[in-house]
Design an enzyme around this catalytic site. Sequence first.
Site, short mmCIF file in Angstrom:
data_model
loop_
_atom_site.label_atom_id
_atom_site.label_comp_id
_atom_site.label_asym_id
_atom_site.label_seq_id
_atom_site.Cartn_x
_atom_site.Cartn_y
_atom_site.Cartn_z
N LEU A 117 0.86 -1.19 0.00
CA LEU A 117 0.00 0.00 0.00
C LEU A 117 0.89 1.23 0.00
O LEU A 117 1.74 1.36 0.89
CB LEU A 117 -0.84 -0.03 1.28
N HIS A 118 0.75 2.11 -0.97
CA HIS A 118 1.57 3.32 -0.91
C HIS A 118 0.97 4.53 -1.61
O HIS A 118 1.52 5.62 -1.52
CB HIS A 118 2.96 3.05 -1.52
N ARG A 119 -0.16 4.38 -2.31
CA ARG A 119 -0.76 5.53 -3.00
C ARG A 119 -1.04 6.63 -1.99
O ARG A 119 -1.55 6.36 -0.89
CB ARG A 119 -2.10 5.16 -3.62
N ARG A 162 6.73 5.51 2.78
CA ARG A 162 5.69 6.54 2.93
C ARG A 162 4.61 6.05 3.90
O ARG A 162 4.15 6.78 4.77
CB ARG A 162 5.09 6.80 1.54
N ASP A 211 -2.46 -1.45 -3.78
CA ASP A 211 -2.90 -0.28 -4.54
C ASP A 211 -1.83 0.10 -5.56
O ASP A 211 -1.88 1.17 -6.17
CB ASP A 211 -3.27 0.90 -3.63
#
Length: 358
Positions: free
Chosen positions: A201-203, A234, A278
Amino acid sequence: MRVVSIVGARPQFIKAAPVCRALRKRHEEVLVHSGQHYDYGMSDVFFEELDIPAPDFNLGVGSGGHGRQTGEMMGMLEELLLEQRPDAVLVYGDTNTTLAGGLAAVKLDVPVVHVEAGLRSFDRSMPEEINRVVVDHVSSVLLCPTRVAADTLAREGVVEGVEVVGDVMLDAVRFFAERIDAEEVLTRFGLESGGFYLATLHRAANSDDPERLAAVLRAFERLDAPVLFAVHPRTAKNLERHGLDGDLDASERVIAVPPVSYTETVALLGEAKALLTDSGGMQKEAYFLRVPCVTLREETEWVETVELGWNRLVGTDEQAIVDAAGDLAVRDAHPDVYGDGHAAEAAVAAVERPLTDG
Ligand code: UD1
């Protein structure tokens, strides 16, 4: 031909690996790393594992606001391009590095080659969507991974220089899948083949929003098998900022680990029950490896994976994630919509045509 290739973020290192190999057979390449990703696990490990030539230049841009990060890169790239005088500049994908490279080159009248052209999520709140639209519209050679991407460009009036060459990420998966010891990787992570989910997950839209982050974590807790969660820096920062890192450490269901390397990713993904992500690129990698994907977004650039039934778009709704993971389907249909695994060679040939003619 002398080409300056510009990379800077994790997915670009993976795409560059097969393209560098093909390009350097016949041409001179100057490789520039913007420094957008700088941690060992986000950058160096990919150069080592994928055997990518060491960058000739590293701009060391680091993190920052989008405007500052992009602007600083443009300034440095302009100087570099004036010095190097290449016949073309090659950029990949949709990151701020892609945008900076494309704009710096076109303003010096250097032809831009865009690898992975024509992708759209049709969501302009995504920074990546702005980057790819702008870069496509300043590129001279647009290398599309799929027919859908070329059709999208045609609808935007971009038809010249467009070629469907296939997906260079498939080249990379094919090349490395044969050289990976999946058994060893599974043992190291304490997992069993087919008995776990892989998650990333990083969006910005998910990672920066504490409610969405928390909903995704609650969903992971409710799944029927362990979840190996490879946490992007992030996301790690945001988990800490919002006090969610404690829940994760205490979890018996979710195994949170730092970002994994490319060969580890391919090994783990190939053996997973399903992928929860994502990421754009990983949706495709799951398809290449015939692993079902649950995408934690409302839209995707990789519509073929959804249409063919291998990918479900569920966003970040807790129940929707649990339901999708409980209803996975491995389909029979698995057409080669992303090419034949020789996209890098086709890409180089496509670049040679306009730039060496006349
Ligand atoms: C970027 C790309 C995205 C791509 C993703 C892959 C843009 C707009 N986004 O997102 O398209 O899918 O890379 O990972 O270009 N950080 C570290 N260490 C690093 C790299 C980043 O700690 O090695 C931290 C930064 O300090 C920053 C955050 O991660 O706080 C975001 O980094 P940034 O490069 O801006 O964007 P990504 O979210 O990685």
